[in-house]
Write a protein that holds these residues in place. Structure first.
Motif, PDB file in Angstrom:
ATOM      1  N   GLY A  96      46.776  51.179  34.493  1.00 11.76           N
ATOM      2  CA  GLY A  96      46.660  51.352  33.406  1.00 11.76           C
ATOM      3  C   GLY A  96      47.700  50.596  32.104  1.00 11.76           C
ATOM      4  N   LEU A  97      47.585  49.456  32.129  1.00 13.57           N
ATOM      5  CA  LEU A  97      47.959  48.402  31.330  1.00 13.57           C
ATOM      6  C   LEU A  97      46.985  48.114  30.637  1.00 13.57           C
ATOM      7  CD1 LEU A  97      49.007  45.793  34.040  1.00 13.57           C
ATOM      8  CD2 LEU A  97      51.135  47.605  32.209  1.00 13.57           C
ATOM      9  N   PRO A  98      47.899  48.323  29.228  1.00 12.23           N
ATOM     10  CA  PRO A  98      47.117  48.432  27.597  1.00 12.23           C
ATOM     11  C   PRO A  98      46.614  46.583  28.535  1.00 12.23           C
ATOM     12  CG  PRO A  98      49.002  48.492  27.310  1.00 12.23           C
ATOM     13  CD  PRO A  98      49.189  48.357  28.614  1.00 12.23           C
ATOM     14  N   PHE A  99      45.339  46.385  28.091  1.00 15.46           N
ATOM     15  CA  PHE A  99      44.584  44.838  27.908  1.00 15.46           C
ATOM     16  C   PHE A  99      44.564  44.976  26.502  1.00 15.46           C
ATOM     17  CE2 PHE A  99      41.368  41.968  26.958  1.00 15.46           C
ATOM     18  CZ  PHE A  99      42.074  40.857  27.844  1.00 15.46           C
ATOM     19  N   THR A 100      45.509  43.899  25.490  1.00 19.91           N
ATOM     20  CA  THR A 100      45.540  43.552  24.174  1.00 19.91           C
ATOM     21  C   THR A 100      45.214  42.382  24.124  1.00 19.91           C
ATOM     22  OG1 THR A 100      47.515  41.999  24.063  1.00 19.91           O
ATOM     23  CG2 THR A 100      48.212  44.763  24.021  1.00 19.91           C
ATOM     24  N   ILE A 110      38.160  42.805  42.274  1.00 20.70           N
ATOM     25  CA  ILE A 110      37.855  44.350  42.066  1.00 20.70           C
ATOM     26  C   ILE A 110      37.636  43.717  40.027  1.00 20.70           C
ATOM     27  CG2 ILE A 110      39.376  45.115  43.263  1.00 20.70           C
ATOM     28  CD1 ILE A 110      41.583  45.826  41.004  1.00 20.70           C
ATOM     29  N   GLY A 111      37.711  42.577  39.745  1.00 18.82           N
ATOM     30  CA  GLY A 111      37.302  42.054  38.519  1.00 18.82           C
ATOM     31  C   GLY A 111      39.191  42.889  37.558  1.00 18.82           C
ATOM     32  N   TRP A 112      39.076  41.919  36.230  1.00 21.16           N
ATOM     33  CA  TRP A 112      40.329  42.917  35.622  1.00 21.16           C
ATOM     34  C   TRP A 112      40.237  43.795  34.615  1.00 21.16           C
ATOM     35  CZ3 TRP A 112      44.565  40.111  35.950  1.00 21.16           C
ATOM     36  CH2 TRP A 112      45.119  39.217  36.172  1.00 21.16           C
ATOM     37  N   PRO A 113      39.120  44.002  34.351  1.00 25.23           N
ATOM     38  CA  PRO A 113      38.475  45.150  33.290  1.00 25.23           C
ATOM     39  C   PRO A 113      39.228  46.128  34.471  1.00 25.23           C
ATOM     40  CG  PRO A 113      36.326  44.315  33.108  1.00 25.23           C
ATOM     41  CD  PRO A 113      37.412  43.136  34.342  1.00 25.23           C
ATOM     42  N   ARG A 114      39.102  46.769  35.712  1.00 26.15           N
ATOM     43  CA  ARG A 114      39.171  47.209  36.375  1.00 26.15           C
ATOM     44  C   ARG A 114      40.433  46.817  37.061  1.00 26.15           C
ATOM     45  NH1 ARG A 114      35.792  50.350  36.904  1.00 26.15           N
ATOM     46  NH2 ARG A 114      33.750  48.901  38.755  1.00 26.15           N
ATOM     47  N   PHE A 115      41.602  45.774  36.919  1.00 25.09           N
ATOM     48  CA  PHE A 115      42.565  45.927  36.876  1.00 25.09           C
ATOM     49  C   PHE A 115      43.383  46.381  36.384  1.00 25.09           C
ATOM     50  CE2 PHE A 115      46.649  44.196  36.415  1.00 25.09           C
ATOM     51  CZ  PHE A 115      47.718  43.607  37.139  1.00 25.09           C
ATOM     52  N   PHE A 116      43.184  46.691  34.812  1.00 27.46           N
ATOM     53  CA  PHE A 116      44.016  46.915  33.753  1.00 27.46           C
ATOM     54  C   PHE A 116      43.408  48.452  33.771  1.00 27.46           C
ATOM     55  CE2 PHE A 116      44.085  43.222  32.684  1.00 27.46           C
ATOM     56  CZ  PHE A 116      45.376  42.853  31.826  1.00 27.46           C
ATOM     57  N   PRO A 140      44.539  26.773  45.037  1.00 32.58           N
ATOM     58  CA  PRO A 140      45.794  27.411  44.455  1.00 32.58           C
ATOM     59  C   PRO A 140      45.344  27.679  43.262  1.00 32.58           C
ATOM     60  CG  PRO A 140      46.705  25.561  45.854  1.00 32.58           C
ATOM     61  CD  PRO A 140      44.823  25.789  45.696  1.00 32.58           C
ATOM     62  N   THR A 141      46.665  29.369  42.485  1.00 39.56           N
ATOM     63  CA  THR A 141      46.064  30.015  41.215  1.00 39.56           C
ATOM     64  C   THR A 141      47.564  29.834  40.671  1.00 39.56           C
ATOM     65  OG1 THR A 141      46.642  32.167  42.237  1.00 39.56           O
ATOM     66  CG2 THR A 141      44.601  31.495  41.873  1.00 39.56           C
ATOM     67  N   PHE A 142      47.535  30.100  39.397  1.00 42.23           N
ATOM     68  CA  PHE A 142      48.542  30.343  38.303  1.00 42.23           C
ATOM     69  C   PHE A 142      48.451  31.503  38.214  1.00 42.23           C
ATOM     70  CE2 PHE A 142      48.182  25.690  36.939  1.00 42.23           C
ATOM     71  CZ  PHE A 142      49.891  25.244  37.573  1.00 42.23           C
ATOM     72  N   MET A 143      49.700  32.139  37.777  1.00 41.40           N
ATOM     73  CA  MET A 143      49.587  33.780  37.469  1.00 41.40           C
ATOM     74  C   MET A 143      49.153  34.266  36.220  1.00 41.40           C
ATOM     75  SD  MET A 143      53.688  33.585  37.498  1.00 41.40           S
ATOM     76  CE  MET A 143      54.738  32.696  36.546  1.00 41.40           C
ATOM     77  N   LYS A 144      48.703  35.133  35.471  1.00 40.64           N
ATOM     78  CA  LYS A 144      47.923  35.129  34.418  1.00 40.64           C
ATOM     79  C   LYS A 144      48.996  36.359  34.161  1.00 40.64           C
ATOM     80  CE  LYS A 144      44.181  33.802  36.804  1.00 40.64           C
ATOM     81  NZ  LYS A 144      44.760  33.272  38.281  1.00 40.64           N
ATOM     82  N   MET A 145      49.673  36.242  32.674  1.00 38.58           N
ATOM     83  CA  MET A 145      49.857  37.789  31.963  1.00 38.58           C
ATOM     84  C   MET A 145      49.402  38.670  31.521  1.00 38.58           C
ATOM     85  SD  MET A 145      52.113  37.836  28.277  1.00 38.58           S
ATOM     86  CE  MET A 145      52.435  35.775  27.807  1.00 38.58           C
ATOM     87  N   VAL A 146      49.891  39.826  32.087  1.00 35.84           N
ATOM     88  CA  VAL A 146      49.180  41.259  32.776  1.00 35.84           C
ATOM     89  C   VAL A 146      49.954  42.160  31.722  1.00 35.84           C
ATOM     90  CG1 VAL A 146      48.001  40.655  33.941  1.00 35.84           C
ATOM     91  CG2 VAL A 146      50.592  41.828  34.158  1.00 35.84           C
ATOM     92  N   ALA A 147      51.610  41.887  31.300  1.00 37.40           N
ATOM     93  CA  ALA A 147      51.600  43.040  30.298  1.00 37.40           C
ATOM     94  C   ALA A 147      53.271  42.069  29.845  1.00 37.40           C
ATOM     95  CB  ALA A 147      52.530  43.984  31.356  1.00 37.40           C
ATOM     96  N   SER A 148      53.584  42.081  28.488  1.00 39.07           N
ATOM     97  CA  SER A 148      54.378  41.813  27.486  1.00 39.07           C
ATOM     98  C   SER A 148      55.516  43.121  26.635  1.00 39.07           C
ATOM     99  CB  SER A 148      54.073  41.052  26.675  1.00 39.07           C
ATOM    100  OG  SER A 148      55.807  40.164  26.141  1.00 39.07           O
ATOM    101  N   GLY A 149      56.436  42.362  26.354  1.00 37.10           N
ATOM    102  CA  GLY A 149      57.279  44.354  25.177  1.00 37.10           C
ATOM    103  C   GLY A 149      57.670  44.639  26.077  1.00 37.10           C
TER     104      GLY A 149
END
Lengths: 365, 431
Positions: free
Chosen positions: A339-343, A329-335, A281-290
């Motif tokens: 098209g989500l900005p990785f801040t 696919i990895g996180w860089p490819r996800f962003f 099982p995994t926890f979710m990760k924040m990928v966008a805000s604002g």
């Protein structure tokens, strides 16, 4: 409070019957009661329908339909009428507030679906669909909501209606929404959660009367709250440089208002998975805000969620949940793909955070 | 007929679109109830200002300290009177559902009649903890509604620092993957703690969840203080007829890419039939005249993936039971924590087996009540004191199935090492 109520109560008051959790046997569809613990396998003849076969040879078909969860009695009675007409007067609900009707005769399936859809209940939510959103109370009933719940869900499910009624995703997609950072909506493949961006605004006139100050001080995860005298009254003050705006102080101390119509934003999280299937099982990760808290239909949130779903649907392989897909696919490819900005705010700096950093040269180029 | 509706231009926009609309439902109720007319008025105000207007308070039923969520309006006129007076009190009753959330329509209709008479007419199936939420009653009507619901055989759930309402999956009633009688365990455990449900006096909330298999449809690992998740110890079962049927429909590409490649321990192999091994721990089944599946069950972690994909062709074993994990919780206040294994396997076949689960639950809650800090969940408590101390107190033997790996730092006093080894050896001898 309990003792106070008891002390004030006249002797004639009715004593509760502490019966606890009721037995479910009498509520089971007769075929479920008959084949309890004896099922062999299932398949899905079409979206929204499960077909279970017992070792005894008995078969049942389950038709699943979406509801608003918050239902008026007329709607519930309509569902009861449908249950009486088709399903031996039995229904059950899923954890995501879908209603299920069970029939032992395959011929009843099609007319049951027609009847449900005629009354506006979409049939679906099974297998690799986008199912109904697990959600919270929001402005309708919560005492600390940053946004609404039922309205966000209604708006999003209107947009995802076809995906609920089809099984076209790589694997199942669970969504949740939460109207504050406590996250009562829970873990999901995609979650929408309020993210406050400013420290609470304190009404110093009320703190002394409303709040138990040591409790509030203890509640702060970063020790940013301390007792203080303000305008001659005992109150609390916040070290605003330390405060990370979680809102944990607000429930025990409502004069520490954390909700802000402009500065309480919405964040998107992905990759939560409760099942042990494949990976742990995994926890979710924040990928966008604002994202703005834009009632009554939250179009920016809907667009963000639909965008992630669109990319996932195109790019993931069969049986990959969102977490499995990102693992490949990895996180860089996800962003890149979404098209989500990785801040910098997405780099974890909370306790245990170094375990979330890349301690290797495993990088996809 | 109720009074005239307030203008609700924001909420009106939630009536369009294909998904069932809770606003339309509320408006239907408002035709008969001033109560709901004013509720819509307040909700519209929230939509306009993007603020919530409810505050808690103290409302309950006679004999209980929890189970009612009090709500009083904070939306006031300048003279302090409520802006929407008819819905100034809008309390919720949390009522515990039957395991698996099965109902007959008579029960649901009775709920509707009671809530039409005493409440707003708005019912949620179900809240995030699993409660049937009867939403919206005045202070005066809470007791009346509860009395009638209670006479039907339903009881209030938990709120505040209490044992909370629980949920169990559809389980044995309609799922071939069920590994124990979820409903029996759910009732046996929860009904042991009625006092702790109805009279909140723990350090903080305590949640049980019951999932029949490792698919964990109740999300128990992520949110339950004690998660009871079904599993099995022996070989997976197989069915050649269903395996061949699956393969005929899906073919080799799907078998390799969707099943073999996704097995987390790579114990699932596809082989030519004449190369398939047999043995005590091997599950094998032909999928065609030339090929078959071979699984070494000793390397299988019971993840469920191959069973989910090839339902019936492969199935759980028959030596079933449950894994118990402790300490799952959501974000507040140190971040989410998963439950961790404290009992790798326990049988739940007989009433005596279930009694052992109840006893474990009882001892866990006793320890939690005595040792957790105020507002600390079990997961935070275990993080603070260390799992070993918790296991010691609970008299549970340590097991490597409880960890991802042994410790990765030397910062521990090991002067009891030999004593521990001799204890383990003595237990091995006695077994």
């Amino acid at each position: 409070m309990n003792q106070a109520v008891q002390a004030a109560a006249p002797a004639a008051k009715r004593k509760p019957k502490e019966t606890g959790v009721p037995d479910n046997q009498k509520y089971l569809h007769p075929m479920l009661a008959k084949n309890y613990g004896n099922w062999k396998y299932h398949d899905r003849p079409r979206p929204g329908v499960l077909h279970h076969v017992s070792h005894s040879g008995d078969e049942v078909w389950t038709v699943r339909a979406g509801t608003a969860r918050q239902m008026d009695i007329y709607t519930i009675r309509k569902l009861c009428d449908i249950g009486d007409k088709f399903a031996d007067g039995r229904v059950r609900f899923t954890i995501r507030s879908n209603i299920e009707f069970i029939v032992a005769d395959e011929k009843k399936v099609a007319p049951l679906i027609t009847e449900l859809e005629k009354h506006g209940f979409p049939v679906g939510g099974t297998g690799n669909s986008v199912t109904m959103i697990a959600h919270t109370q929001g402005w309708l009933h919560c005492d600390i909501p940053g946004t609404d719940a039922s309205g966000v869900v209604k708006s999003l499910m209107d947009e995802l209606y076809d995906e609920f009624r089809r099984e076209e995703m790589p694997n199942r997609v669970h969504l949740s929404t939460s109207c504050c950072e406590i996250n009562c909506g829970g873990q999901a493949d995609i979650a929408i959660i309020v993210q406050h961006t400013k420290p609470p605004v304190i009404n110093h006139d009320l703190v002394a009367n409303v709040c138990e100050r040591p409790t509030v001080v203890a509640r702060c995860p970063v020790a940013a709250i301390r007792p203080a005298m303000v305008n001659g009254k005992p109150s609390l003050e916040i070290d605003e440089a330390k405060c990370m705006c979680c809102g944990a102080c607000y429930p025990p101390c409502p004069p520490m208002q954390i909700n802000d119509p402009e500065n309480s934003k919405l964040a998107i999280w992905v990759g939560g998975k409760n099942s042990n299937a494949r990976g742990k099982p995994t926890f979710m990760k924040m990928v966008a805000s604002g994202l703005p808290n834009n009632a009554p239909r939250w179009p920016e949130v809907a667009e963000a969620v639909k965008n992630i779903l669109r990319v996932y649907k195109e790019d993931a392989r069969p049986w990959e949940r969102i977490a499995d897909w990102i693992d490949r696919i990895g996180w860089p490819r996800f962003f890149e793909k979404t098209g989500l900005p990785f801040t910098k705010y997405l780099i974890d700096d909370w306790r245990g955070s170094r375990a979330n950093l890349n301690a290797s040269t495993h990088i996809r180029f | 007929m109720a009074k005239k509706m307030h203008d609700t231009p924001n909420l009106d926009q939630l009536e369009s679109g294909p998904w069932p609309s809770f606003v339309t439902g509320l408006k239907d109720l408002a035709k008969e109830k001033d109560y709901v007319v004013d509720l819509l008025g307040q909700l519209e105000e929230s939509y306009k200002t993007r603020k919530g207007y409810w505050k808690g308070g103290t409302v309950g039923v006679f004999g209980y300290g929890g189970g009612v969520i009090p709500r009083f309006t904070e939306l006031k006129n300048e003279d302090g009177t409520p802006k929407f007076k008819d819905s100034a009190e809008f309390h919720t009753l949390r009522v515990m559902p039957p395991p698996g959330m099965h109902y007959d329509t008579d029960t649901l209709r009775q709920f509707c009649d009671i809530w039409e008479k005493h409440g707003s007419g708005l019912i949620a199936f179900h809240g995030q903890s699993g409660d049937i939420m009867f939403q919206g009653a005045t202070t005066d009507n809470v007791q009346k509604a509860f009395d009638e619901i209670n006479e039907m055989g339903f009881d209030l759930g938990g709120a505040g620092p209490a044992v909370r309402t629980s949920m169990s999956c559809v389980g044995a009633a309609r799922c071939e993957q069920s590994c124990y009688n979820e409903a029996q365990a759910h009732r046996a455990v929860l009904n042991t703690f009625l006092d702790d449900i109805h009279r909140p006096s723990l350090p903080y909330k305590f949640k049980f969840k019951f999932s029949g298999c490792p698919n964990d449809c109740m999300n128990s690992v992520q949110r339950a203080d004690m998660a009871v998740i079904g599993t099995w110890r022996d070989k997976m079962r197989s069915d050649e007829g269903l395996a061949k049927k699956w393969f005929a429909k899906h073919g080799m590409d799907e078998l390799v890419n969707d099943v073999v490649a996704r097995c987390p321990t790579k114990t699932f192999q596809v082989k030519e039939l004449n190369k398939i091994k047999s043995g005590e721990h091997i599950t094998s089944v032909a999928v065609s005249d030339t090929h078959g599946i071979e699984i070494n069950n000793q390397d299988c972690v019971r993840c469920m993936h191959c069973i989910n994909v090839m339902t019936g062709a492969l199935a759980t074993g028959t030596d079933k039971g449950a894994t118990i994990l402790v300490g799952g919780k959501s974000h507040l206040k140190i971040g989410g924590l998963m439950g961790t294994v404290v009992i790798p396997f326990m049988k739940l076949d007989t009433e005596e087996d279930v009694e052992k689960l109840v006893d474990l639950a009882q001892r866990t809650i006793d320890f939690f009540a005595e040792n957790a800090l105020e507002h600390e969940r079990t997961g935070e408590m275990i993080e603070r004191i260390g799992l070993s101390n918790f296991l010691d107190a609970m008299e549970i033997d340590v097991d490597p199935a409880m960890v991802n790996s042994p410790r990765m730092n030397p910062y521990v006093r090991t002067d009891g090492w030999e004593e521990e080894v001799s204890k383990i050896n003595a237990k091995k001898k006695a077994a």
